[in-house]
Design an enzyme around this catalytic site. Structure first.
Site, mmCIF file in Angstrom:
data_model
loop_
_atom_site.group_PDB
_atom_site.id
_atom_site.type_symbol
_atom_site.label_atom_id
_atom_site.label_comp_id
_atom_site.label_asym_id
_atom_site.label_seq_id
_atom_site.Cartn_x
_atom_site.Cartn_y
_atom_site.Cartn_z
ATOM 1 N N TYR A 1 -1.674 7.583 1.158
ATOM 2 C CA TYR A 1 -3.335 7.808 0.856
ATOM 3 C C TYR A 1 -3.880 6.220 1.456
ATOM 4 C CZ TYR A 1 -0.662 10.821 -1.937
ATOM 5 O OH TYR A 1 0.395 11.803 -2.277
ATOM 6 N N SER A 2 -3.164 4.947 1.970
ATOM 7 C CA SER A 2 -3.613 3.861 2.444
ATOM 8 C C SER A 2 -4.903 3.459 2.854
ATOM 9 C CB SER A 2 -2.565 3.012 2.481
ATOM 10 O OG SER A 2 -3.237 1.601 2.813
ATOM 11 N N PRO B 1 0.909 -1.335 -0.094
ATOM 12 C CA PRO B 1 0.097 -0.249 -0.066
ATOM 13 C C PRO B 1 0.808 1.658 0.001
ATOM 14 C CG PRO B 1 0.035 -0.964 2.623
ATOM 15 C CD PRO B 1 0.441 -2.019 1.172
ATOM 16 N N CYS B 2 0.580 2.435 -0.248
ATOM 17 C CA CYS B 2 0.906 3.463 -0.572
ATOM 18 C C CYS B 2 1.004 4.240 0.516
ATOM 19 C CB CYS B 2 0.407 4.092 -1.884
ATOM 20 S SG CYS B 2 0.423 4.001 -3.264
ATOM 21 N N GLN B 3 1.359 4.065 1.834
ATOM 22 C CA GLN B 3 0.741 4.445 3.090
ATOM 23 C C GLN B 3 0.197 5.744 3.220
ATOM 24 O OE1 GLN B 3 1.309 2.435 5.220
ATOM 25 N NE2 GLN B 3 2.103 0.983 3.923
#
Length: 107
Positions: A97-98, A93-95
């Site tokens: 934006y997650s 995950p893109c931390q």
């Protein structure tokens, strides 16, 4: 932006889970791997921006924008086909934006 093409004589085939916008796919392609299945789904959101970008860049063939648990349940029950593959990969995950961050912040 150059037109994306899959390798003509692939090293093997890839199923890409949690695909995001497809950066991993581009790297794998440059190494000779052909992606035959991909899934990108963002839970708890109507706008599926990453999947839309992925489809615009690579096309809809072999791509799903659904909960992977549902996709796999349908595959196991014989309702859905997923191409045979040599390698399965998954993005993290893109931390910033997650959904995981959102959920952890609300606890």
């Amino acid at each position: 932006m150059s037109k994306y093409t899959e390798p003509q004589n692939p090293t093997g085939t890839v199923s890409e889970l949690f695909a995001g916008v497809g950066g991993f796919r581009i790297g794998l392609s440059r190494s000779g791997w052909k992606t035959t299945f991909s899934n990108q789904w963002e839970p708890s959101t109507k706008a599926q921006h990453a999947s839309s970008v992925y489809s615009a860049r690579f096309g809809d063939e072999g791509h799903t924008n659904e909960d992977i648990a549902v996709v796999l349940d349908e595959y196991i029950s014989g309702v859905r086909e997923i191409p045979k593959t040599t390698m399965v990969v998954g993005g993290f995950p893109c931390q910033d934006y997650s959904v995981a961050k959102t959920l952890s912040s609300s606890a």
